[in-house]
Design an enzyme around this catalytic site. Structure first.
Site, PDB file in Angstrom:
ATOM      1  N   THR A  25       0.810  -1.255  -0.079  1.00 29.40           N
ATOM      2  CA  THR A  25      -0.152   0.094  -0.089  1.00 29.40           C
ATOM      3  C   THR A  25       0.813   1.294  -0.110  1.00 29.40           C
ATOM      4  O   THR A  25       0.613   2.137  -0.680  1.00 29.40           O
ATOM      5  CB  THR A  25      -1.113   0.025   1.228  1.00 29.40           C
ATOM      6  OG1 THR A  25      -1.922  -1.165   1.207  1.00 29.40           O
ATOM      7  CG2 THR A  25      -1.804   1.186   1.420  1.00 29.40           C
ATOM      8  N   THR A  55       1.294  -4.510   4.124  1.00 34.68           N
ATOM      9  CA  THR A  55       0.869  -4.931   5.666  1.00 34.68           C
ATOM     10  C   THR A  55       0.049  -6.190   5.761  1.00 34.68           C
ATOM     11  O   THR A  55       0.223  -6.684   6.960  1.00 34.68           O
ATOM     12  CB  THR A  55       0.044  -3.663   6.133  1.00 34.68           C
ATOM     13  OG1 THR A  55      -1.238  -3.475   5.574  1.00 34.68           O
ATOM     14  CG2 THR A  55       0.866  -2.356   6.476  1.00 34.68           C
TER      15      THR A  55
END
Length: 327
Positions: free
Chosen positions: A13, A88
């Protein structure tokens, strides 16, 4: 002489943005772009950017994690500190893999973002800057790989992703962070008593599945999985318990391939000598199943994959997991 920091980019991300306002994010930033987007980073050290991978972390393989470990260890031998930017989704698995595979004094710090750079409140630049401060901090040396998210510092072998979308998404229950970053200063207030036992990544492939058991669990599911995997991790209730009528089949399965069992509770560890009923941990160990000790199922899976990739047999697998309970 200026300190040297190497930033390794692997995607995630932190490196994503949308092509249009209503579109979803996709990978658009390399390591150089991430560094340029973090104000004040270049004032900390002489920065070098290296691209290792460019993937969403849910697509990472064991070989990818080993590649990151090799790149991070190589960089740590050249620089004062290393930062690895990572998605993540599986950051906790890669962090744990690095804690098993690497042994260097220079800090290796993983970080990422919960919000894309093009979203309001993007956290990537702040996380990268905080991670860089930790990677260049003398207090962070020889602690093993670390994770820095939302100004908190975690041991890589303890960290977990505990929320699916909030910026404050990482924890290390029940221990918590070992330090934090405040006003540009790094505070390390706790240190691990020991690092996990080191392991190697071999050339072989290793297919390992996690199967969670609960009320009504039947062993046929595990037996079916056994036809397509090289090892199995069971995530079991309590301290490592399963339905009594499933225990015999699991014992037979444990004679064919390594079967590791972990507690699904999220804290504590598997027991070894408290419950002797059929399906209790004493019974399972007697049948050849291997307790994961303090490791949760995800971490046990990483360790078992690495062991099997290196050609470990059941005895070596058992001896390795026993070391976690002994420390």
């Amino acid at each position: 002489m200026a300190r040297r920091l190497i930033v390794l980019s692997t995607g995630g991300t932190i490196a994503m943005a949308a092509a249009a306002p209503e579109a979803g994010g996709d990978l658009r930033f390399n390591a150089h772009a991430l560094i340029e987007a973090a104000p004040g980073l270049d004032a900390l050290a002489r920065i070098e950017a290296r691209d290792v991978l460019a993937k969403p972390s849910a697509s990472f393989t064991l070989a990818d994690q080993a590649k990151i470990a090799r790149a991070a260890e190589e960089a740590a031998r050249e620089a004062d500190g290393v930062v690895v930017t990572h998605g993540t989704d599986t950051l906790e698995e890669t962090a744990f893999a690095l804690s098993l595979l690497t042994r260097v004094d220079a800090p290796i710090v993983l970080t990422g973002a919960m919000r894309r750079p093009d979203q309001p409140g993007a956290d990537g630049p702040a996380n990268l800057l905080a991670a860089a401060r930790v990677a260049l901090c003398e207090q962070a040396r020889a602690l093993g790989p670390l994770v820095v998210m939302d100004d908190e510092i975690f041991c890589a072998h303890l960290v977990r992703k505990s929320h699916s979308f909030r910026p404050h998404a990482f924890s290390a229950h029940p221990f918590g962070p070992i330090g934090h970053v405040a006003e540009g200063r790094v505070r390390v207030v706790l240190k691990p008593a020991a690092l996990p036992p080191q392991i190697s990544f071999g050339a072989g492939s290793a297919r390992v599945a996690i199967l969670e058991a609960g009320a009504g669990f039947c062993a046929e599911t595990a037996l079916a999985l056994a036809t397509v995997v090289d090892g199995l991790v069971l995530s079991l209730p309590g301290a490592g318990h399963v339905a009594a009528d499933a225990a015999p089949a699991l014992g037979e399965l444990a004679q064919r391939l390594p079967v590791v069992f972990a507690t699904r509770t999220g804290a504590g560890e598997t027991l070894a000598s408290s419950y002797a009923y059929a399906g209790g941990e004493i019974d399972l160990i007697a049948r050849g199943l291997i307790p994961a000790g303090p490791l949760d199922a995800r971490k046990a899976r990483v360790a078992l994959q690495l062991l099997l990739s290196d050609g470990a047999d059941r005895a070596r697998v058992g001896a390795y997991f026993a070391m976690f309970s002994a420390t």
